[in-house]
Design a protein around this motif. Structure first.
Motif, PDB file in Angstrom:
ATOM      1  N   GLY A  42      43.406  47.404  37.425  1.00  0.00           N
ATOM      2  CA  GLY A  42      43.935  46.052  37.505  1.00  0.00           C
ATOM      3  C   GLY A  42      45.204  45.915  36.707  1.00  0.00           C
ATOM      4  N   THR A  43      45.492  44.675  36.334  1.00  0.00           N
ATOM      5  CA  THR A  43      46.734  44.341  35.646  1.00  0.00           C
ATOM      6  C   THR A  43      46.436  43.461  34.442  1.00  0.00           C
ATOM      7  N   ILE A  44      47.156  43.706  33.356  1.00  0.00           N
ATOM      8  CA  ILE A  44      47.093  42.817  32.205  1.00  0.00           C
ATOM      9  C   ILE A  44      47.932  41.590  32.542  1.00  0.00           C
ATOM     10  N   PHE A  53      46.731  33.904  25.744  1.00  0.00           N
ATOM     11  CA  PHE A  53      45.856  35.069  25.612  1.00  0.00           C
ATOM     12  C   PHE A  53      46.139  36.042  26.743  1.00  0.00           C
ATOM     13  N   PHE A  54      45.759  37.292  26.524  1.00  0.00           N
ATOM     14  CA  PHE A  54      45.856  38.312  27.558  1.00  0.00           C
ATOM     15  C   PHE A  54      44.509  38.446  28.254  1.00  0.00           C
ATOM     16  N   GLY A  68      37.523  39.699  21.749  1.00  0.00           N
ATOM     17  CA  GLY A  68      38.317  40.386  20.736  1.00  0.00           C
ATOM     18  C   GLY A  68      39.713  40.555  21.328  1.00  0.00           C
ATOM     19  N   SER A  69      40.625  41.077  20.564  1.00  0.00           N
ATOM     20  CA  SER A  69      41.977  41.225  21.110  1.00  0.00           C
ATOM     21  C   SER A  69      42.178  42.639  21.629  1.00  0.00           C
ATOM     22  N   LEU A  70      43.034  42.758  22.620  1.00  0.00           N
ATOM     23  CA  LEU A  70      43.411  44.071  23.127  1.00  0.00           C
ATOM     24  C   LEU A  70      44.333  44.731  22.106  1.00  0.00           C
ATOM     25  N   PHE A  74      48.410  47.407  24.788  1.00  0.00           N
ATOM     26  CA  PHE A  74      47.956  46.833  26.053  1.00  0.00           C
ATOM     27  C   PHE A  74      48.319  45.363  26.189  1.00  0.00           C
ATOM     28  N   GLN A  75      49.002  44.809  25.205  1.00  0.00           N
ATOM     29  CA  GLN A  75      49.405  43.409  25.259  1.00  0.00           C
ATOM     30  C   GLN A  75      50.766  43.285  25.926  1.00  0.00           C
TER      31      GLN A  75
END
Length: 112
Positions: A42-44, A53-54, A68-70, A74-75
């Motif tokens: 997929g896609t971020i 948010f991502f 949680g955060s990437l 990956f952001q």
């Protein structure tokens, strides 16, 4: 009396059935465990609401909110990724976007 004998014979017959356990029962257990994960590409995507948010949007359009955060690498909005997620359907978030999910693994495929 005949009824009691018939019930007894049926009970004995059913209890004598054998159950075959496949030799590869470990593989079956792994498949059961893997059934609870979501794997795909997929896609971020960057969402500029709820504080920003991502998220991850799969190729088929499903949306996942990573709990949680990437990692910083990956952001990147539009980054193509391959992922393995565990859906956390009982999780409660303030973000009204996608299915909350824990990231098991994620890897870059390249930018779109």
């Amino acid at each position: 009396m005949r009824y009691i004998v018939l019930v007894f014979l049926i009970t004995v017959g059913v209890s004598c059935q054998t159950v075959t356990v496949p030799a590869n029962s470990e593989v079956i257990d792994e498949q059961t465990t893997m059934k609870d994960t979501i794997q795909g590409e997929g896609t971020i995507v960057w969402n500029d609401f709820e504080g920003g948010f991502f998220g991850i949007q799969s190729k088929n359009g499903d949306k996942y909110y990573p709990l949680g955060s990437l990692d910083e690498e990956f952001q990147v909005d539009g980054l193509a990724v391959k992922f393995v997620l565990i859906p956390e359907r009982e999780a409660v978030t303030f973000v009204m976007w996608g299915t909350p999910a824990s990231v098991v693994s994620i890897a870059k495929l390249g930018e779109l």
